[in-house]
Design an enzyme around this catalytic site. Sequence first.
Site, PDB file in Angstrom:
ATOM      1  N   LYS A 103      19.522  28.173  54.830  1.00 15.09           N
ATOM      2  CA  LYS A 103      19.844  26.804  54.390  1.00 15.09           C
ATOM      3  C   LYS A 103      20.766  26.854  53.173  1.00 15.09           C
ATOM      4  O   LYS A 103      20.505  27.606  52.226  1.00 15.09           O
ATOM      5  CB  LYS A 103      18.544  26.048  54.061  1.00 15.09           C
ATOM      6  N   SER A 126      15.691  17.284  55.852  1.00  8.22           N
ATOM      7  CA  SER A 126      17.036  17.650  55.454  1.00  8.22           C
ATOM      8  C   SER A 126      17.509  18.983  56.021  1.00  8.22           C
ATOM      9  O   SER A 126      18.704  19.242  56.080  1.00  8.22           O
ATOM     10  CB  SER A 126      17.114  17.719  53.926  1.00  8.22           C
ATOM     11  N   SER A 130      10.916  18.159  54.989  1.00  6.85           N
ATOM     12  CA  SER A 130      12.204  18.661  55.490  1.00  6.85           C
ATOM     13  C   SER A 130      12.173  19.967  56.259  1.00  6.85           C
ATOM     14  O   SER A 130      13.209  20.409  56.736  1.00  6.85           O
ATOM     15  CB  SER A 130      13.192  18.799  54.340  1.00  6.85           C
TER      16      SER A 130
END
Length: 496
Positions: free
Chosen positions: A79, A154, A178
Site C-alpha cells: 500500500k 481505503s 480499510s
Amino acid sequence: MSLIHKTAAELGALIASGETSAVEVAQAHLDRIAAVEPQVNAFLHVDAETTLAQARRVDERLAAGEELGPLAGVPIAHKDVFTTTDMPTTAGSKILEGWRPPYDATVTRRLREAGLVILGKTNLDEFAMGSSTENSAYGVTRNPWDLSRIPGGSSGGSSAAVAAYEAPLSTGTDTGGSIRQPAAVTGIVGMKPTYGGSSRYGLIAFASSLDTPGPFARTVLDAALLHEAFSGHDAMDSTSIDAAVPRVAEAAREGDVAGLRIGVVKEFGGDGYQPGVLARFRETVELLESLGAKVVEVSCPSFTTALPAYYLIAPSECSSNLARFDAMRYGLRVGDDGTRSAEEVMALTRAQGFGPEVKRRIILGTYALSSGYYDAYYGQAQKVRTLIARDFEAAFHQVDVLVSPTTPTTAFPIGERADDPMAMYLADLCTIPTNLAGNAAISVPCGLADEDGLPVGLQIMAPVLGDDRCYRVGAAVERALTDRWGGGLLSKAPAL
Ligand code: GLN
C-alpha cells in the site's frame, strides 16, 4: 496451475525447494500486472527492474543458505502509505507526488528481511480516507469481480491486486475498516491486527490512535504467514505492544472451532443491510454451529454510536497529523515565486494539494478540537470510545469471538456514493467499533449475495492480542466452504 494462481505458502515452498526461483515468480506476476492493469488500475507504481533486482537478491540469499522463513521470494503489493526508499510514496495525494522517502517503514523493512519481493505500490483513498478508493488523486481502482464497481477502500488497490491475481499478498492499513471492508467486497481475506501489534513507524499517519497495518491474502493461512512476517514489537513506535506475536499461522492451520463460544452481535443486522449479505451471514453462523461451536446472541448497545464517535476522533487526529504538509518540508510547493510569504505559499499548496474529502476532515477535526467545542465533541466521542471498549469487554466474558457481516452491502457502483459522504461512511458501520477499542478482527469470504452475485464477508472479532482466534475461526469457515464450493470463492469470479 500457473504460478499466479498459487497461494503464497505454495510459492514459498516451491522457491525454497528450488523448483522455481523468486525471479521466475516475480516475472510471472509482472506479466500478469502488465496484462490486467489497464482494466484494474490497482497500482500507482510498478518498476520491473527494481522488483527483479530484489528477487535476484533473494535467490542469492537462499542459494547462500540463509534462513528466510516461509515467504522468501513471494511477491507482494505494498500500500502506497508505507515509506519505501526504492519507490515513491504518495499516500494517494497530490501533495506528495513524486516524493522519495529517505527511510523504510518498519513494515517495509520486515518484508524485505523476510525475503518478500515488492512488486509495487498500490492505490488508495487520499491519506487512507475513504471506503472506495475514489478519493485517490490518481484515479479509481476497479473491482475485478465487476469493473464498474469499487474495490473497497481505503486499501482498494491492495484488495484489487490480490483478487485479480496480480499478487498473492498485499499490505493494507485499517483505521476504521480499510482492510476488512475492501477484503469483503473483493472476496479475499483481510485482517486488522490488535492495535500496536504491527508497527506504525513509517506509515503515513491518518489517525494515530487507530491506524493499524495488516495483511491481505487469498487464504487465511497466507494472511497469517504475512501477519507473522511483519508484526511484533518495534522500539520506533511508542504505541507498539511489547508482547509475543499471537501464534496466528498455527491457529490458521488448526482451524478447529469445536467448543468455541461465538457471539452474534445483535446490533448489526436489519434495516440498511442487503438481504443477500444477511442470508450468507446467517448460513455461515449455522455452519459454525454445525462444526461444533456454541452460538449465542450478544448485545453491544454502544456499537450503534461508534460511527459518529469515529467521525469526530479520526478527523480530529487527522487535522493534527496533516499539519506537517506545509509546503516547506515535503513534496508539492505552490506559488513560491519570491513575492509571497511562507503562509501564503502554505495556503496555496494545501488548497491545491489536498482533495475535497481530506479538506472536509481537516475542517471537521479543527472545529471539533477548538477550545469552545472540545468537550462537547472530541471529549464526548472519547467517552463513547470507552463505552465501546466496555461492551467488548463484557462480551468477551461470555464468548470467545464475536461475528457480524463485515459490511452492510456488497461492492457498490463507482460514483454511486461519491457525492454522499454519509452513505460512504456507512460502509464501515460494522468495522469501526473494533478500531475504537483496539482489538483484533478479520474478514473472510462467506459466499455471494443472491441479488448481484458479489462477494460477502464474515467479520470475526477477538479480544486484544487474541488475533489467533480470528484466524482459527476464519480457517474453519474457509475449509468448510471451500469443500462445499469445490474451490476458493475467487474461483467463481469472472475471468479478467
Ligand atoms: N472508511 C473509513 C474512513 O474513511 C476508514 C478508513 C481507514 O480505515 N483508513 O475514515
